[in-house]
Design a protein around this motif. Structure first.
Motif, PDB file in Angstrom:
ATOM      1  N   GLY A  48       1.230   5.619  -0.536  1.00  0.00           N
ATOM      2  CA  GLY A  48       0.581   6.921  -0.563  1.00  0.00           C
ATOM      3  C   GLY A  48       1.607   8.024  -0.451  1.00  0.00           C
ATOM      4  O   GLY A  48       2.715   7.808   0.031  1.00  0.00           O
ATOM      5  N   PHE A  76      -3.313  10.800   3.769  1.00  0.00           N
ATOM      6  CA  PHE A  76      -4.138  10.556   2.590  1.00  0.00           C
ATOM      7  C   PHE A  76      -4.268   9.046   2.444  1.00  0.00           C
ATOM      8  O   PHE A  76      -3.450   8.294   2.939  1.00  0.00           O
ATOM      9  CB  PHE A  76      -3.502  11.155   1.334  1.00  0.00           C
ATOM     10  N   LEU A  97      -4.148   5.239   1.217  1.00  0.00           N
ATOM     11  CA  LEU A  97      -3.096   4.441   0.597  1.00  0.00           C
ATOM     12  C   LEU A  97      -3.683   3.641  -0.569  1.00  0.00           C
ATOM     13  O   LEU A  97      -4.760   3.072  -0.461  1.00  0.00           O
ATOM     14  CB  LEU A  97      -2.477   3.495   1.622  1.00  0.00           C
ATOM     15  N   THR A  98      -2.974   3.590  -1.664  1.00  0.00           N
ATOM     16  CA  THR A  98      -3.388   2.843  -2.838  1.00  0.00           C
ATOM     17  C   THR A  98      -2.762   1.454  -2.775  1.00  0.00           C
ATOM     18  O   THR A  98      -1.559   1.327  -2.558  1.00  0.00           O
ATOM     19  CB  THR A  98      -2.915   3.559  -4.119  1.00  0.00           C
ATOM     20  N   GLY A 141       6.839   9.434   1.156  1.00  0.00           N
ATOM     21  CA  GLY A 141       5.510   8.863   1.248  1.00  0.00           C
ATOM     22  C   GLY A 141       5.472   7.727   2.243  1.00  0.00           C
ATOM     23  O   GLY A 141       6.406   7.505   3.005  1.00  0.00           O
ATOM     24  N   ARG A 161       0.872  -1.170   0.000  1.00  0.00           N
ATOM     25  CA  ARG A 161       0.000   0.000   0.000  1.00  0.00           C
ATOM     26  C   ARG A 161       0.907   1.217   0.000  1.00  0.00           C
ATOM     27  O   ARG A 161       1.826   1.289   0.819  1.00  0.00           O
ATOM     28  CB  ARG A 161      -0.901   0.000   1.229  1.00  0.00           C
TER      29      ARG A 161
END
Length: 147
Positions: A24, A29, A31-32, A112, A22
């Motif tokens: 980001g 913000f 997490l992708t 990040g 994950r």
């Protein structure tokens, strides 16, 4: 051992779609989640040659090795192919190394947030299992050839 090797034919595709990590920009913000497949999709847009190489290491090498090993285990492929099959397993390990390297570099830059996810452990276990099954099968060949 044959059946564990055959289980990899199911576990590999699961690991390709499972979240590896994950990521980001900033911790607060969202997490992708990034999987092998989503990473490859992004890579195809950015660099086709690198996408081909990673596709070979992450998808084709492990599956070809697993299918070849299964054929050897069931007596449908000559044991002389074991060195080639073991080489395919080592190519698959290169992918795990690259993911670990990118995670380490990204964490060190401090720009990040990156968290490992369960898919990375599943993918790693599949690759390591395949390498161990190949080594055991090669050893069996050596033991059966002894006088």
């Amino acid at each position: 051992m044959r059946w564990f090797n055959l289980a990899l034919l199911i576990l590999y595709p699961i690991s390709w779609f499972a979240p590896l990590l994950r990521a980001g920009i900033l911790p607060f913000f969202g997490l992708t989640e990034i999987s092998v497949v989503s990473g490859l999709q992004s890579l195809w847009d950015a660099d086709v040659f690198l996408a081909l190489v990673v596709t070979m290491f992450a998808l084709f090498a492990p599956m070809l090795k697993t299918m070849g090993l299964a054929l050897v285990q069931f007596g449908l492929l000559d044991r002389k192919t074991m060195p080639t099959l073991n080489l395919l397993g080592k190519f698959a390990m290169a992918d795990i190394f690259l993911v670990a390297l990118y995670i380490t570099l990204s964490k060190g830059m401090g720009l990040g947030t990156i968290e490992t996810a369960w898919g990375l452990y599943l993918f790693t276990a599949c690759i390591l299992g395949s390498v161990m099954f190949g080594a055991a099968e090669s050893r069996k060949k050596t033991l059966s050839a002894a006088p």
